[in-house]
Design a protein around this motif. Structure first.
Motif, mmCIF file in Angstrom:
data_model
loop_
_atom_site.group_PDB
_atom_site.id
_atom_site.type_symbol
_atom_site.label_atom_id
_atom_site.label_comp_id
_atom_site.label_asym_id
_atom_site.label_seq_id
_atom_site.Cartn_x
_atom_site.Cartn_y
_atom_site.Cartn_z
ATOM 1 N N VAL B 163 0.871 -1.095 0.064
ATOM 2 C CA VAL B 163 0.094 -0.043 0.033
ATOM 3 C C VAL B 163 0.869 1.138 0.035
ATOM 4 O O VAL B 163 1.481 1.517 1.003
ATOM 5 N N ASP B 164 0.957 1.992 -1.348
ATOM 6 C CA ASP B 164 1.693 3.158 -1.428
ATOM 7 C C ASP B 164 1.165 4.290 -0.898
ATOM 8 O O ASP B 164 0.412 5.013 -1.839
ATOM 9 N N GLU B 165 1.260 5.033 0.184
ATOM 10 C CA GLU B 165 0.548 6.133 0.585
ATOM 11 C C GLU B 165 -0.896 6.308 0.518
ATOM 12 O O GLU B 165 -1.421 7.371 -0.004
ATOM 13 N N ALA B 166 -1.567 5.291 0.521
ATOM 14 C CA ALA B 166 -3.029 5.041 0.296
ATOM 15 C C ALA B 166 -3.887 5.775 1.294
ATOM 16 O O ALA B 166 -4.898 5.887 0.934
ATOM 17 N N THR B 167 -3.322 6.155 2.346
ATOM 18 C CA THR B 167 -4.133 6.997 3.248
ATOM 19 C C THR B 167 -3.977 8.371 3.343
ATOM 20 O O THR B 167 -4.921 9.171 3.836
ATOM 21 N N SER B 168 -3.152 8.866 2.400
ATOM 22 C CA SER B 168 -2.808 10.152 2.399
ATOM 23 C C SER B 168 -3.990 11.256 1.701
ATOM 24 O O SER B 168 -4.128 12.346 2.214
ATOM 25 N N MET B 169 -4.816 10.574 1.167
ATOM 26 C CA MET B 169 -5.960 11.252 0.524
ATOM 27 C C MET B 169 -7.186 10.933 1.385
ATOM 28 O O MET B 169 -8.345 11.631 1.138
ATOM 29 N N LEU B 170 -7.257 10.216 2.265
ATOM 30 C CA LEU B 170 -8.458 9.969 3.019
ATOM 31 C C LEU B 170 -8.820 11.049 4.384
ATOM 32 O O LEU B 170 -7.733 11.368 4.894
ATOM 33 N N ASP B 171 -9.903 10.958 4.704
ATOM 34 C CA ASP B 171 -10.349 11.934 5.904
ATOM 35 C C ASP B 171 -9.770 10.925 7.421
ATOM 36 O O ASP B 171 -9.519 9.827 6.970
ATOM 37 N N PRO B 172 -9.717 11.675 8.435
ATOM 38 C CA PRO B 172 -9.335 10.811 9.441
ATOM 39 C C PRO B 172 -9.975 9.552 9.881
ATOM 40 O O PRO B 172 -9.508 8.521 10.014
ATOM 41 N N GLU B 173 -11.375 9.557 9.709
ATOM 42 C CA GLU B 173 -12.080 8.339 9.837
ATOM 43 C C GLU B 173 -11.699 7.298 8.768
ATOM 44 O O GLU B 173 -11.608 6.148 9.009
ATOM 45 N N GLY B 174 -11.773 7.769 7.567
ATOM 46 C CA GLY B 174 -11.367 6.959 6.492
ATOM 47 C C GLY B 174 -10.055 6.289 6.560
ATOM 48 O O GLY B 174 -10.030 5.147 6.442
ATOM 49 N N SER B 175 -9.145 7.153 7.002
ATOM 50 C CA SER B 175 -7.761 6.524 7.106
ATOM 51 C C SER B 175 -7.616 5.664 8.386
ATOM 52 O O SER B 175 -7.131 4.499 8.206
ATOM 53 N N SER B 176 -8.371 5.770 9.308
ATOM 54 C CA SER B 176 -8.263 5.256 10.460
ATOM 55 C C SER B 176 -8.936 3.613 10.115
ATOM 56 O O SER B 176 -8.505 2.478 10.779
ATOM 57 N N SER B 177 -9.910 3.750 9.489
ATOM 58 C CA SER B 177 -10.824 2.570 9.057
ATOM 59 C C SER B 177 -10.152 1.985 8.113
ATOM 60 O O SER B 177 -10.131 0.672 8.221
#
Lengths: 282, 272
Positions: B163-177
């Protein structure tokens, strides 16, 4: 008041089976010189809202007033596009020219300005983002670091001399140095009088800079106020899928555990002092 | 097991040559949850692209379960084993509806339509997008598109997920989920996860943290061990988890706290 959104709604693909209401009855006033953070979970309508402010989208209902004139009625949206500079997400993906100077010059050249004026604007705007003209002008934008590329993209917008600067997720995807550099640059622009709106989903770093935070959820503005007041709604923000700055989270959790702390400021130093005072008291 | 044996990679040629990876020796073991941290330009994405043969080393070798990425005939198998999710979902989504996008990989495996349907439903549920199966991907938000991209990778039932930087565009809930989804995939399905990020707050979930700087691995160990020396990490531009920064400030003004704190909850417990 510089910009006023009055009862603005926006629907994507109206009258089709994919019709989607993105924004609903937005009322938002923006004063000259303000530094606003616009936050909301993914899909809450943040990007739609900034595209409305920069007239890339036109409201399906309601109106937007710019300096007392209704956009689309009293004033041509094309004029507003020069006044409102929008820096998209990952703006560095739009860099294309062979040199930094050419890239920044693209906008002003298209305005039909003289080469002298174009050059002046390129120097000014590179200066404003902290990239020394002598060092950067002739370099290829593709040889720069992530943070520098983004600063070049911001300079390209500044060269259009906008009145308002809107940045959609300006620090997303940058490392620690890049984030610090871009945020300091934006803060400096605001101190020099630019009205700035930052769109973000993570306020942890931005909270210390902005004077006001507006929160979007499911197409509506649900909170709007000073950062410390907005972020004190920790449970509500978590409910809609947002985080509060880590300092606030810490102070709130300590308060729940019986410490006597107040959340007066969002910065690191005030938080440290508040924790120390509370620990000593206990 | 993904093995990188003495891997170097250069972009460009001769005078313009840039070394992105410099003699990397690294083994990702089955069942691991590893985080690779590093500033922009440290070689993270180049490293990720070596793990499924999107890039072939200039020197050295990458071996996935005994298959070298240099072996053209094995590449297809390697890519089935190693799923990839990238930073920008717009570059990964190809179809005109969410479910067709997820079906693309499984269809190319020649699977039975019933099985494909099952995988679509299952993976959309894992990423929390089950209500969007028939939506057009370009109408989704950035974070929603990223979840679709992850579902697409999962539908191939990979053994490894990079997974290459896949959370950097998500909101906090999105990235923690997303992070808890990755953790679940790792724990419940035994998928080996390599999460490449510059967000230091993501390390607390990992078994192992690798720090990359200028194309070299400069740290490799459990999160708390890697974050014992902050000065070195700060010097190369790797951020430190905010909770840890606050803890360090408190220690500096005289509070007695353990040095291993990585999350706000750990800090709260230490203070109480």
């Amino acid at each position: 008041m510089l910009i006023e959104m009055m009862n603005v709604s926006f629907t994507y693909m109206p009258n089709t089976s994919l019709e989607q209401l993105a924004l609903q009855s937005i009322n938002l006033g923006i004063d000259e010189g303000e530094f606003i953070g616009l936050i909301g979970p993914t899909g809450s309508g943040k990007s739609t809202l900034v595209q409305l402010l920069s007239t890339l989208l036109i409201p399906t209902e309601g109106k937007i007033i710019f300096e007392g004139q209704e956009i689309g009625k009293d004033i041509d949206p094309r004029i507003i596009r020069k006044e409102v500079g929008l820096v998209f997400q990952f703006p560095e993906s739009q860099l294309f020219a062979e040199t930094v100077a050419d890239d920044v010059a693209f906008g002003p050249r298209n305005l039909g300005l003289s080469e002298e004026e174009v050059d002046l604007r390129v120097r000014d705007s590179l200066g404003s983002v902290g990239l020394a003209y002598e060092r950067y002008a002739d370099r290829s934008p593709f040889s720069l670091s992530g943070g520098e590329k983004r600063l070049v993209a911001i300079a390209g917008i500044l060269a259009m001399k906008p009145h308002v600067l809107i940045l959609d997720e300006p620090i997303t995807g940058l490392d620690y140095w890049g984030r610090t550099r871009v945020l300091r640059c934006i803060d400096e622009l605001n101190r020099n009088g630019m009205t700035v709106i930052i769109v973000a989903h993570d306020m942890d770093e931005i909270a210390e800079y902005v004077d006001r935070v507006a929160v979007l959820s499911e197409g509506q503005i649900v909170l709007d106020g000073r950062p410390k007041d907005v972020f004190s709604q920790i449970d509500y923000l978590k409910d809609i899928g947002l985080d509060v700055p880590k300092t606030v989270e810490l102070l709130m959790k300590l308060r729940d555990r019986g410490f006597n702390v107040t959340v007066e400021s969002l910065g690191m130093q005030p938080a440290i002092s508040a924790i120390l005072a509370a620990v000593k008291e206990k | 097991m993904i093995q990188l044996n003495n891997v170097s990679f250069h972009y460009g040629k001769d005078k313009e040559k840039i070394t992105a990876l410099n003699n990397i020796d690294l083994t990702i073991n089955e069942g691991e949850f590893a985080v690779i941290l590093g500033p922009n330009g440290s070689g993270k994405s180049t490293l990720a692209r070596h793990m499924n043969g999107l890039l072939i080393p200039s020197q050295g070798e990458v071996v996935v379960d005994g298959l070298s990425t240099r072996d053209q005939d094995a590449l297809w198998q390697v890519r089935q084993k190693v799923g990839m999710v990238f930073q920008n979902p717009d570059n990964q989504i190809i179809a005109t509806s969410v479910e067709e996008d997820i079906a693309f990989g499984p269809e190319n495996l020649g699977l039975d339509p019933k099985e494909i349907r099952k995988r679509i439903d299952e993976t959309l549920k894992i990423v929390g997008m089950e209500n969007y199966a028939r939506h057009e991907p370009h109408m989704l938000s950035g974070g929603q598109k990223q979840r679709v991209a992850i579902a697409g990778a999962l539908a191939m039932r990979p053994k490894y997920l990079v997974v290459d930087e896949a959370t950097s565009m998500l909101d906090p809930e999105g990235s923690s989920s997303m992070l808890s989804t990755l953790k679940q995939l790792n724990k419940n399905y035994g998928i080996t996860v390599v999460n490449i990020t510059h967000i230091s707050d993501e390390v607390a979930l990992a078994d192992r943290v690798l720090v990359l700087s200028e194309g070299r691995i400069i740290k490799d160990g459990p999160p708390r061990e890697v974050f014992s020396d902050l000065d070195e990490l700060k010097a190369i531009g790797v951020g430190v988890p905010k909770a840890r920064l606050i803890a360090e400030e408190l220690i500096a003004v005289g509070l007695k706290l353990p040095r291993a704190i990585l999350t706000i909850d750990e800090l709260v417990n230490a203070l109480c």
